[in-house]
Write a protein that holds these residues in place. Structure first.
Motif, PDB file in Angstrom:
ATOM      1  N   GLY A 109       0.850  -1.194   0.000  1.00 12.69           N
ATOM      2  CA  GLY A 109       0.000   0.000   0.000  1.00 12.69           C
ATOM      3  C   GLY A 109       0.878   1.233   0.000  1.00 12.69           C
ATOM      4  N   ASN A 129       1.717   3.488  -2.102  1.00 17.26           N
ATOM      5  CA  ASN A 129       1.417   4.762  -2.779  1.00 17.26           C
ATOM      6  C   ASN A 129       0.189   5.453  -2.190  1.00 17.26           C
ATOM      7  OD1 ASN A 129      -0.690   3.331  -3.656  1.00 17.26           O
ATOM      8  ND2 ASN A 129      -0.238   3.477  -5.845  1.00 17.26           N
ATOM      9  N   GLY A 130      -0.231   4.998  -0.996  1.00 15.11           N
ATOM     10  CA  GLY A 130      -1.328   5.706  -0.319  1.00 15.11           C
ATOM     11  C   GLY A 130      -0.777   6.744   0.635  1.00 15.11           C
ATOM     12  N   TYR A 131      -1.671   7.488   1.297  1.00 19.63           N
ATOM     13  CA  TYR A 131      -1.180   8.574   2.174  1.00 19.63           C
ATOM     14  C   TYR A 131      -0.372   8.018   3.345  1.00 19.63           C
ATOM     15  CZ  TYR A 131      -4.036  12.083  -0.240  1.00 19.63           C
ATOM     16  OH  TYR A 131      -4.572  12.953  -1.164  1.00 19.63           O
ATOM     17  N   SER A 132      -0.843   6.940   3.946  1.00 16.24           N
ATOM     18  CA  SER A 132      -0.066   6.373   5.066  1.00 16.24           C
ATOM     19  C   SER A 132       1.202   5.725   4.540  1.00 16.24           C
ATOM     20  CB  SER A 132      -0.889   5.334   5.824  1.00 16.24           C
ATOM     21  OG  SER A 132      -2.064   5.905   6.311  1.00 16.24           O
ATOM     22  N   HIS A 166      -1.018  -1.476  -5.854  1.00 20.53           N
ATOM     23  CA  HIS A 166      -2.070  -2.283  -6.451  1.00 20.53           C
ATOM     24  C   HIS A 166      -2.298  -1.831  -7.891  1.00 20.53           C
ATOM     25  CE1 HIS A 166      -5.522  -4.805  -6.341  1.00 20.53           C
ATOM     26  NE2 HIS A 166      -6.399  -3.844  -6.407  1.00 20.53           N
ATOM     27  N   SER A 167      -2.958  -0.723  -8.048  1.00 17.53           N
ATOM     28  CA  SER A 167      -3.293  -0.266  -9.415  1.00 17.53           C
ATOM     29  C   SER A 167      -2.084   0.348 -10.106  1.00 17.53           C
ATOM     30  CB  SER A 167      -4.411   0.783  -9.344  1.00 17.53           C
ATOM     31  OG  SER A 167      -3.936   1.894  -8.600  1.00 17.53           O
ATOM     32  N   ALA A 202      -0.210  -0.768   4.692  1.00 25.96           N
ATOM     33  CA  ALA A 202      -0.902   0.530   4.704  1.00 25.96           C
ATOM     34  C   ALA A 202      -2.028   0.483   3.679  1.00 25.96           C
ATOM     35  CB  ALA A 202       0.079   1.654   4.399  1.00 25.96           C
ATOM     36  N   THR A 203      -2.834  -0.560   3.799  1.00 24.78           N
ATOM     37  CA  THR A 203      -3.871  -0.879   2.810  1.00 24.78           C
ATOM     38  C   THR A 203      -5.259  -0.687   3.409  1.00 24.78           C
ATOM     39  OG1 THR A 203      -3.493  -3.164   3.549  1.00 24.78           O
ATOM     40  CG2 THR A 203      -2.557  -2.524   1.424  1.00 24.78           C
ATOM     41  N   PRO A 204      -6.260  -0.561   2.563  1.00 21.82           N
ATOM     42  CA  PRO A 204      -7.621  -0.380   3.084  1.00 21.82           C
ATOM     43  C   PRO A 204      -8.075  -1.613   3.861  1.00 21.82           C
ATOM     44  CG  PRO A 204      -7.515   0.076   0.728  1.00 21.82           C
ATOM     45  CD  PRO A 204      -6.224  -0.564   1.108  1.00 21.82           C
ATOM     46  N   SER A 209      -4.236  -1.020   9.068  1.00 24.43           N
ATOM     47  CA  SER A 209      -5.687  -1.055   8.818  1.00 24.43           C
ATOM     48  C   SER A 209      -6.417  -1.609  10.032  1.00 24.43           C
ATOM     49  CB  SER A 209      -5.981  -1.938   7.601  1.00 24.43           C
ATOM     50  OG  SER A 209      -5.987  -3.318   7.975  1.00 24.43           O
ATOM     51  N   SER A 242      -6.993  14.190   4.826  1.00 28.23           N
ATOM     52  CA  SER A 242      -6.052  13.095   4.517  1.00 28.23           C
ATOM     53  C   SER A 242      -6.439  11.824   5.265  1.00 28.23           C
ATOM     54  CB  SER A 242      -4.633  13.487   4.897  1.00 28.23           C
ATOM     55  OG  SER A 242      -4.549  13.718   6.298  1.00 28.23           O
ATOM     56  N   GLY A 255      -7.827   9.101   3.119  1.00 27.58           N
ATOM     57  CA  GLY A 255      -6.991   8.437   2.122  1.00 27.58           C
ATOM     58  C   GLY A 255      -6.976   9.214   0.817  1.00 27.58           C
ATOM     59  N   LYS A 256      -6.190   8.695  -0.149  1.00 27.67           N
ATOM     60  CA  LYS A 256      -5.961   9.492  -1.370  1.00 27.67           C
ATOM     61  C   LYS A 256      -7.095   9.367  -2.382  1.00 27.67           C
ATOM     62  CE  LYS A 256      -3.690   5.826  -3.841  1.00 27.67           C
ATOM     63  NZ  LYS A 256      -3.112   5.576  -5.135  1.00 27.67           N
ATOM     64  N   ASN A 270      -2.866  12.969  12.036  1.00 28.19           N
ATOM     65  CA  ASN A 270      -3.522  11.693  11.786  1.00 28.19           C
ATOM     66  C   ASN A 270      -2.662  10.728  10.967  1.00 28.19           C
ATOM     67  OD1 ASN A 270      -4.480  13.964   9.908  1.00 28.19           O
ATOM     68  ND2 ASN A 270      -4.838  12.157   8.637  1.00 28.19           N
ATOM     69  N   GLY A 305      -1.174   9.129  14.136  1.00 29.75           N
ATOM     70  CA  GLY A 305      -2.401   8.367  13.877  1.00 29.75           C
ATOM     71  C   GLY A 305      -2.193   7.178  12.963  1.00 29.75           C
TER      72      GLY A 305
HETATM   73  N1  LIG Z   1      -5.094   8.305   6.412  1.00 30.22           N
HETATM   74  C1  LIG Z   1      -5.021   8.253   7.727  1.00 30.22           C
HETATM   75  O1  LIG Z   1      -4.934   9.300   8.405  1.00 30.22           O
HETATM   76  C2  LIG Z   1      -5.073   6.939   8.433  1.00 30.22           C
HETATM   77  C3  LIG Z   1      -5.265   5.743   7.744  1.00 30.22           C
HETATM   78  N2  LIG Z   1      -5.312   4.557   8.457  1.00 30.22           N
HETATM   79  C4  LIG Z   1      -5.523   3.299   7.757  1.00 30.22           C
HETATM   80  O2  LIG Z   1      -4.367   3.016   6.977  1.00 30.22           O
HETATM   81  C5  LIG Z   1      -4.735   2.309   5.813  1.00 30.22           C
HETATM   82  C6  LIG Z   1      -4.239   3.105   4.617  1.00 30.22           C
HETATM   83  O3  LIG Z   1      -4.898   4.352   4.676  1.00 30.22           O
HETATM   84  P1  LIG Z   1      -4.551   5.495   3.612  1.00 30.22           P
HETATM   85  O4  LIG Z   1      -3.097   5.542   3.368  1.00 30.22           O
HETATM   86  O5  LIG Z   1      -5.241   6.724   4.084  1.00 30.22           O
HETATM   87  O6  LIG Z   1      -5.287   4.916   2.313  1.00 30.22           O
HETATM   88  P2  LIG Z   1      -5.049   5.290   0.798  1.00 30.22           P
HETATM   89  O7  LIG Z   1      -6.352   5.048   0.128  1.00 30.22           O
HETATM   90  O8  LIG Z   1      -4.398   6.625   0.682  1.00 30.22           O
HETATM   91  O9  LIG Z   1      -3.994   4.186   0.286  1.00 30.22           O
HETATM   92  C7  LIG Z   1      -4.359   2.806   0.244  1.00 30.22           C
HETATM   93  C8  LIG Z   1      -3.217   2.064  -0.400  1.00 30.22           C
HETATM   94  O10 LIG Z   1      -3.508   0.668  -0.445  1.00 30.22           O
HETATM   95  C9  LIG Z   1      -3.224   0.187  -1.761  1.00 30.22           C
HETATM   96  N3  LIG Z   1      -4.018  -1.020  -2.020  1.00 30.22           N
HETATM   97  C10 LIG Z   1      -5.340  -1.133  -2.129  1.00 30.22           C
HETATM   98  N4  LIG Z   1      -5.655  -2.425  -2.345  1.00 30.22           N
HETATM   99  C11 LIG Z   1      -4.495  -3.117  -2.375  1.00 30.22           C
HETATM  100  C12 LIG Z   1      -4.139  -4.490  -2.573  1.00 30.22           C
HETATM  101  N5  LIG Z   1      -5.087  -5.405  -2.776  1.00 30.22           N
HETATM  102  N6  LIG Z   1      -2.845  -4.849  -2.551  1.00 30.22           N
HETATM  103  C13 LIG Z   1      -1.889  -3.902  -2.340  1.00 30.22           C
HETATM  104  N7  LIG Z   1      -2.151  -2.593  -2.148  1.00 30.22           N
HETATM  105  C14 LIG Z   1      -3.447  -2.218  -2.168  1.00 30.22           C
HETATM  106  C15 LIG Z   1      -3.550   1.329  -2.663  1.00 30.22           C
HETATM  107  O11 LIG Z   1      -2.862   1.146  -3.870  1.00 30.22           O
HETATM  108  P3  LIG Z   1      -3.514   1.637  -5.272  1.00 30.22           P
HETATM  109  O12 LIG Z   1      -3.710   3.082  -5.142  1.00 30.22           O
HETATM  110  O13 LIG Z   1      -2.471   1.254  -6.254  1.00 30.22           O
HETATM  111  O14 LIG Z   1      -4.804   0.893  -5.398  1.00 30.22           O
HETATM  112  C16 LIG Z   1      -2.978   2.497  -1.854  1.00 30.22           C
HETATM  113  O15 LIG Z   1      -1.578   2.570  -2.050  1.00 30.22           O
HETATM  114  C17 LIG Z   1      -6.261   2.180   5.844  1.00 30.22           C
HETATM  115  O16 LIG Z   1      -6.633   0.947   6.389  1.00 30.22           O
HETATM  116  C18 LIG Z   1      -6.665   3.321   6.789  1.00 30.22           C
HETATM  117  O17 LIG Z   1      -7.882   3.070   7.393  1.00 30.22           O
HETATM  118  C19 LIG Z   1      -5.137   4.488   9.810  1.00 30.22           C
HETATM  119  C20 LIG Z   1      -4.930   5.652  10.511  1.00 30.22           C
HETATM  120  C21 LIG Z   1      -4.918   6.943   9.889  1.00 30.22           C
END
Ligand SMILES: NC(=O)C1=CN([C@@H]2O[C@H](COP(=O)(O)OP(=O)(O)OC[C@H]3O[C@@H](n4cnc5c(N)ncnc54)[C@H](OP(=O)(O)O)[C@@H]3O)[C@@H](O)[C@H]2O)C=CC1
Ligand SMILES: CC(=O)N[C@@H](CCC(=O)OP(=O)(O)O)C(=O)O
Length: 345
Positions: free
Chosen positions: A7, A9-12, A34-35, A74-76, A98, A181, A184-185, A313, A317
């Motif tokens: 995960g 490339n997500g915000y976390s 992922h994508s 750092a995935t959903p 998560s 944020s 998530g993104k 967060n 967080g």
């Molecule tokens: N944002 C926050 O402040 C906080 C977030 N969290 C938790 O942290 C986790 C991540 O949150 P956040 O960074 O905001 O989310 P984002 O939506 O920003 O990022 C999610 C990431 O997970 C990747 N992903 C999704 N599905 C898959 C898969 N099947 N295999 C591999 N990678 C995958 C996405 O990749 P792609 O884009 O390529 O699909 C993306 O990089 C969540 O569970 C959230 O609840 C916890 C505390 C605080």
């Protein structure tokens, strides 16, 4: 120690990259998304240009186990519960950001996340990574379930008054406010600038997935069942989370007495800072840092305690607390790679 992020490339995930690149004990070895598999991270986040050469690769537990010692998820919700067990089996330290492994009762997860839960044995094995409260359990652990953002702020604010009959546990109200944020993104409807800017929104009333997580930890600390009122709000800012928590006092403590108690409770916790009498923290004062700042007020008229706790967060967080937990697991100084002051203004 080599680290992988699923995960990435997500915000976390990208916050974990920032922190781990500056961690003296860590080498960032694998970034998995992922994508955007196969893309250079710099093409997704230009600010990482020249810093991180790695491409985003497909998840492969065997390859991960061959190349890294610790993996951060750092995935959903709903992703790590299927992928993480394969990493555990291969002896990796696993830290999940998560909600998949936070709730000990699988029915709670099914009811509040509306997804299939992980197996009970895995839920029992996961250590809840609220670092300042579960430090001893985290030491030497290999499987951490990192708290959610709201629970981190709310529980650090409540923990010092959950024992010795200080407050009425049935009177707890948590009022959370988070920057965007936190969502998530994904540019989901309702998170677009034109909808969020110059507005404050209450959401998921009576149905926020952090409700059972907060109640579970209150029970673990106090030994008492409880049911909180928890409301969340979306605030037009990028980062920052503030919880205002209310509870009826069972004994006539003054603000000064409780502040002294909080100072002592957190005297060995470098990331929790207690504000002086008559002052209360703002989210901007912890921006980009792993601090949780706490302020209190006792209203003698109503005999009610108000707790104000703030975090970034994405750091305390999420990514910061995950790194803090790795530091504790490994017996490194808890502040390793995290000892920077907030960005201000
Ligand atoms: N944002 C926050 O402040 C906080 C977030 N969290 C938790 O942290 C986790 C991540 O949150 P956040 O960074 O905001 O989310 P984002 O939506 O920003 O990022 C999610 C990431 O997970 C990747 N992903 C999704 N599905 C898959 C898969 N099947 N295999 C591999 N990678 C995958 C996405 O990749 P792609 O884009 O390529 O699909 C993306 O990089 C969540 O569970 C959230 O609840 C916890 C505390 C605080
Ligand atoms: C502003 C915002 O949308 N915040 C998210 C926090 C998500 C999160 O961190 O929770 P999990 O890890 O339990 O999914 C929310 O309120 O759902």
């Amino acid at each position: 120690m080599k680290a992988g992020i699923v995960g990435a490339n997500g915000y976390s995930g990208v916050e974990l990259i920032r922190l781990l690149l500056n961690h003296p004990q860590i080498k960032l070895e694998m970034l998995i998304a992922h994508s955007t598999q196969g893309m250079e991270i710099q093409s997704i986040y230009p600010h990482l240009n020249g810093i991180v050469e790695k491409t985003l690769e497909e998840f492969d537990a065997d390859e991960l186990a061959a190349r890294v010692d610790v993996v951060f998820f750092a995935t959903p919700a709903g992703v790590s519960k299927d992928l993480l067990p394969e990493c555990l089996k291969r002896g990796l330290i696993c830290i999940d950001l998560s909600g998949d492994f936070r709730l000990k009762n699988p029915q709670d997860y099914a009811d509040w996340y509306h997804k299939d839960p992980a197996e009970q044995v895995l839920l029992n094995d996961a250590v809840y990574g609220l670092a300042e409260i579960n430090r001893q359990q985290i030491e030497g652990a290999t499987f951490i379930s990192n708290p959610g953002c709201y629970p981190t702020a709310a529980l650090l604010g409540l923990a010092p008054v959950l024992k010795n009959d200080v407050i009425d546990l049935q009177s707890i109200i948590v009022d959370g406010k988070s920057g965007v944020s936190g969502s998530g993104k994904k540019a989901a409807l309702g998170n677009l600038f034109c909808e969020v800017n110059e507005s404050v929104l209450a959401y998921k009333l009576g149905q926020h997935q952090h409700t059972p997580e907060i109640e579970q930890m209150i029970s673990e600390i106090s030994g008492e069942k409880n049911a909180i009122t928890f409301t969340t709000h979306l605030i037009p800012m990028t980062r920052g989370l503030l919880c205002t928590t209310y509870a009826n006092l069972k004994k006539g403590f003054s603000t000064r007495e409780l502040l002294e108690h909080y100072e002592k409770f957190y005297e060995k916790s470098p990331f929790v800072r207690i504000r002086p009498l008559g002052t209360w923290p703002a989210t901007k004062e912890v921006l980009g840092s792993n601090f949780c700042d706490i302020g209190l007020n006792v209203d003698g008229r109503t005999r009610r305690l108000t707790i104000v706790s703030v975090i970034d967060n994405v750091v305390k967080g999420a990514a910061g607390q995950a790194v803090q937990n790795l530091n504790i697991i490994k017996g490194w100084d808890e502040q390793t790679g995290l000892a920077f002051t907030p960005i201000y203004p």
